[in-house]
Design an enzyme around this catalytic site. Structure first.
Site, PDB file in Angstrom:
ATOM      1  N   GLU A  49       0.809  -1.228   0.000  1.00  0.00           N
ATOM      2  CA  GLU A  49       0.000   0.000   0.000  1.00  0.00           C
ATOM      3  C   GLU A  49       0.840   1.274   0.000  1.00  0.00           C
ATOM      4  OE1 GLU A  49      -0.588  -2.635   1.915  1.00  0.00           O
ATOM      5  OE2 GLU A  49      -2.721  -3.149   1.828  1.00  0.00           O
ATOM      6  N   PHE A 111     -10.985  -7.543  14.124  1.00  0.00           N
ATOM      7  CA  PHE A 111      -9.976  -7.959  13.152  1.00  0.00           C
ATOM      8  C   PHE A 111      -9.692  -6.844  12.145  1.00  0.00           C
ATOM      9  CE2 PHE A 111      -8.944 -10.062   9.049  1.00  0.00           C
ATOM     10  CZ  PHE A 111      -7.680 -10.484   9.403  1.00  0.00           C
ATOM     11  N   GLN A 112      -8.439  -6.561  11.948  1.00  0.00           N
ATOM     12  CA  GLN A 112      -7.969  -5.521  11.025  1.00  0.00           C
ATOM     13  C   GLN A 112      -8.580  -4.154  11.328  1.00  0.00           C
ATOM     14  OE1 GLN A 112      -8.134  -6.993   6.896  1.00  0.00           O
ATOM     15  NE2 GLN A 112      -6.058  -7.772   7.192  1.00  0.00           N
ATOM     16  N   LYS A 161     -17.262  -0.719   6.582  1.00  0.00           N
ATOM     17  CA  LYS A 161     -17.703  -1.683   5.578  1.00  0.00           C
ATOM     18  C   LYS A 161     -19.230  -1.714   5.440  1.00  0.00           C
ATOM     19  CE  LYS A 161     -17.219  -6.447   4.037  1.00  0.00           C
ATOM     20  NZ  LYS A 161     -16.621  -7.770   4.280  1.00  0.00           N
ATOM     21  N   MET A 483      24.522   8.981   1.819  1.00  0.00           N
ATOM     22  CA  MET A 483      24.393  10.214   2.584  1.00  0.00           C
ATOM     23  C   MET A 483      24.709   9.970   4.058  1.00  0.00           C
ATOM     24  SD  MET A 483      23.996  13.360   2.053  1.00  0.00           S
ATOM     25  CE  MET A 483      22.983  13.960   0.705  1.00  0.00           C
TER      26      MET A 483
END
Lengths: 576, 162
Positions: A49, A111-112, A161, A483
């Site tokens: 993502e 969940f999630q 949802k 760097m």
């Protein structure tokens, strides 16, 4: 009557969204089903993502249109955070739609589940947790409006949802007008302040224009160029502003700041009038604030009032859209220019003579390696510039290669140089290039990266295969986190604590495993030939792994702490 | 210097957390905070006190104004204003009951609850007055102090409204 999922998709269509970058999951399954059943919006499936956010970000930076991201709840949302923060720091318009668990499960550690609005709060311009299907259209309308107006930025829309359930239908009407009593970005600047500013410009003896990413975001490059030429003033650009004024123009002194040119930083230090446009006096620009531009009166033009006098106090603040303000300035300058006295013209000439003296330092002169074989990283960018004729859209990751690209690739146009300036996000370059290639399939898109950065989102080589994105990856490979190593060389007596990459993959084999072409360059004599071959393969992604001198440092470099703009290291062991 | 910033905020969930988050994120401090809906149910009035220099308060108010849900704000300390804080204080009221009652009267406090061993006193005023009252109660033991934080309004015709 439509479901919440269909309302969302229809709303995106109403906003003329053509591409959505995302990754499915439980909480967004209804939305993905609605996406499947239409063909106006193309969804691009990433492998992580974070890459979706950088793709949308690159897309937005190159086109000026908002990038759209769709991710699921929980890990989908948290993976997007780095990309949202990246967009926030550089003021990039983006709308992130995140799935949320069902309304009745919110707050139960289901969940999630993650509090996306809470987690993203410090790194968004605004966010919405939509409570019902009826509210989706308005939230989307507001999200796009907020993301793209004023000082742009990312907006999160978190959608539980259950409100996207295809079984629950509600009326849909996309709002035509928005009234937001608490959000009214400036649409014009203060005319009297502009007049005052122009009067100061006419009287200045050592004027300097310092412009930043705001000029690009505000589509005011044209106006900046006209103003600069009309006035005959020297101009410098920030890392984010490169391309806002032609990089090959004589009036351009190069980038300023920590790795800015000797002439730009000196001109900043000695100027008596600083016209700052769409730039925010970042610490990587100013060096020690108390020693910044000690002789200058400062005019600061910015759309965001909070950017003005935040780090450096402005004598003439002008809040407004850069394009509008510069147009007004152009009219005013046009009227006042004939009044400029001979003395002022002479002073300006003397100022330029002084600047030319600094230029003769040739601070960016590349010294080829003694053996004639070892490639200097700067030479890679110079060769890339030659072979692309300066016309490519170049993305970069973060580190030495980013600074070399900024210093040695002269960008003549805006939206051609795409990099993470504010947050400095390694892993940005490849997905950003992908988003740009999606927006402009015919353009030459090059990702300048390093062997450290590229590995932070290397999985996206798979996405590139899926969509046939013919990006050219130039891996400036010095076998070190350059760097970090440079700072360790300069400030930690060369103790290279964890700045080595001693188990690098075979990048050629890796590129090939994903179905791409890989070339390696080990000697200077091969560089031109390989770049030419790679760039000629217009329908393939080519990974060019260039082994460069691992000892090279980026110069000039501000002396810190306690240095001023003009205090710089010019090469190893040599300072001003 | 102490500042009283008063703002009108959209009465929406999450709006308050943005204000508080801003202070935490940018390293500003909040000394007191009070918030409640106004006569217009779509708006909340939030008042906070903070310690800030002139430059800092300018940044704070600019950053607050950038929050989408902040409709309007005022730094009350810029002009003449009235400020009040409400305190409920529970004290031991044993042999010293009479003295405690007298002190409360002097400060124009009201005893709002009584038990054989305690008084609960309600007192409104500036924060300094409340501090002074607590000091004046040295004769007894303070059991519990509840303060609302500062609320305020500009004097005269100046109003904060949309």
């Amino acid at each position: 009557m439509l479901s919440g999922a269909d309302i969302l998709i229809r709303s995106l269509q109403e906003e003329n969204v053509e591409h959505v970058f995302g990754y499915p999951g439980g909480a967004v399954l209804h939305i993905y089903d609605a996406l499947f059943k239409q063909n106006r919006i193309q969804h691009l499936l990433v492998r992580h993502e974070q890459a979706a956010t950088h793709m949308a970000d690159g897309y937005a930076r190159a086109t000026g249109r908002p990038g759209v991201v769709l991710v699921t709840s929980g890990p989908g949302a948290t993976n997007a955070i780095t990309g949202i923060a990246t967009a926030y720091m550089d003021s990039i318009p983006m709308v992130i739609i995140s799935g949320q668990v069902q309304s009745h499960l919110i707050g139960t550690d289901s969940f999630q589940e993650t509090d996306m609005v809470g987690i993203s709060r410090p790194i968004v311009k605004h966010s919405f947790l939509v409570k019902s299907a009826e509210d989706i259209a308005e939230a989307i309308k507001k999200a796009f409006y907020i993301a793209t107006t004023g000082r742009p930025g990312p907006v999160v829309v978190d959608i539980p949802k259950d409100i996207t359930n295809p079984m629950d239908l509600v009326p849909f009407e996309y709002p035509e007008q928005l009234t937001m009593r608490s959000y009214n970005p400036a649409t014009r600047g203060h005319p009297r302040q502009i007049k005052k500013a122009v009067a100061m410009m006419m009287a200045a003896e050592r004027p300097m224009i310092y412009a930043g990413g705001g000029v690009i975001q505000g589509n005011a490059s044209e106006q900046l160029s006209r103003l600069t030429r009309m006035l005959g003033f020297p101009v410098t650009l920030t890392l984010m502003g490169l391309g806002a004024f032609p990089g090959t123009d004589k009036q351009f002194l190069g980038m300023l700041g920590m790795h800015g040119t000797f002439e730009a930083n000196n001109a900043m230090h000695h100027c008596d009038l600083l016209l700052a446009i769409g730039a925010r006096f970042d610490d990587r620009v100013t060096n020690t604030i108390s020693k910044f531009c000690p002789h200058a009166s400062i005019i600061h033009v910015d759309i965001d009032p909070a950017s003005i006098s935040k780090n450096v106090v402005a004598d003439v603040p002008i809040v407004g859209p850069v394009e509008w303000v510069l147009n007004e300035m152009l009219t005013e300058v046009d009227a006042k220019l004939p009044e400029r006295t001979d003395k002022q013209q002479r002073m300006l000439k003397e100022w330029w003579a002084q600047i030319e003296g600094w230029r003769r330092q040739e601070c960016l002169k590349v010294v080829p390696s003694k053996d004639g074989k070892t490639i200097k990283p700067q030479q890679v960018i110079q060769a890339l510039y030659r072979h692309t004729e300066g016309k490519a859209i170049v993305t970069s990751d973060v580190g030495q290669h980013q600074m070399f690209a900024a210093q040695y690739y002269a960008f003549d146009k805006p939206r051609k140089w795409i990099n993470s300036g504010g947050l400095g996000t390694m892993g940005f370059g490849l997905p950003a290039a992908m988003g740009i290639q999606i927006a402009y399939p015919q353009e030459q898109v090059v990702c300048v990266t390093g062997e450290g950065s590229i590995q932070m989102n290397i999985q996206e080589l798979s996405t590139c295969s899926q969509y046939g994105l013919p990006i050219k990856i130039i891996n400036v490979n010095n076998r070190a986190l350059g760097m970090v190593k440079q700072w360790q060389d300069m400030q930690y007596e060369g103790r290279h604590s964890h700045s080595y990459m001693d188990s690098l993959p075979d990048f050629i084999g890796l590129a090939e495993a994903y179905g791409h072409v890989g070339f390696q360059v080990t000697e200077l004599s091969q560089l031109d030939d390989v770049l030419e071959r790679a760039l000629a393969m217009t329908d393939r992604l080519v990974f060019v792994d260039v082994l460069v001198d691992p000892e090279e440092h980026v110069y000039p470099m501000h002396v810190a702490p306690n240095g001023s703009m003009r205090d710089m290291w010019l090469k190893k062991g040599v300072r001003t | 210097m102490r500042r009283i910033v008063s703002l009108l905020l959209e009465n929406e969930s999450g709006a308050l957390s943005r204000v508080i988050g801003l202070f935490a994120q940018r390293g500003y401090n909040i000394e007191t905070l009070t918030v409640a809906p106004t006569e217009d149910r779509t708006l909340s009035r939030l008042t906070l006190t903070t310690q800030a220099s002139d430059d800092q308060i300018e940044q704070i108010t600019k950053q607050l104004n950038k929050l989408i849900e902040v409709v309007k704000l005022v730094d009350l300390t810029e002009g003449e204003h009235v400020e009040r804080e409400l305190m409920l204080i529970k004290v031991r009221a044993g042999p010293e009951r009479a003295e405690v009652k007298r002190t409360a009267d002097i400060f124009r406090g009201q005893i709002v609850d009584v038990s054989p061993d305690t008084y609960t006193i309600q007192l409104a005023g500036t924060s300094e007055k409340l501090d002074a009252f607590i000091r004046a109660l040295a004769v007894t033991a303070v059991l519990e102090v509840v303060r609302t934080g500062v609320s305020g309004v500009s004097r005269g015709d100046r109003i904060l409204a949309i």
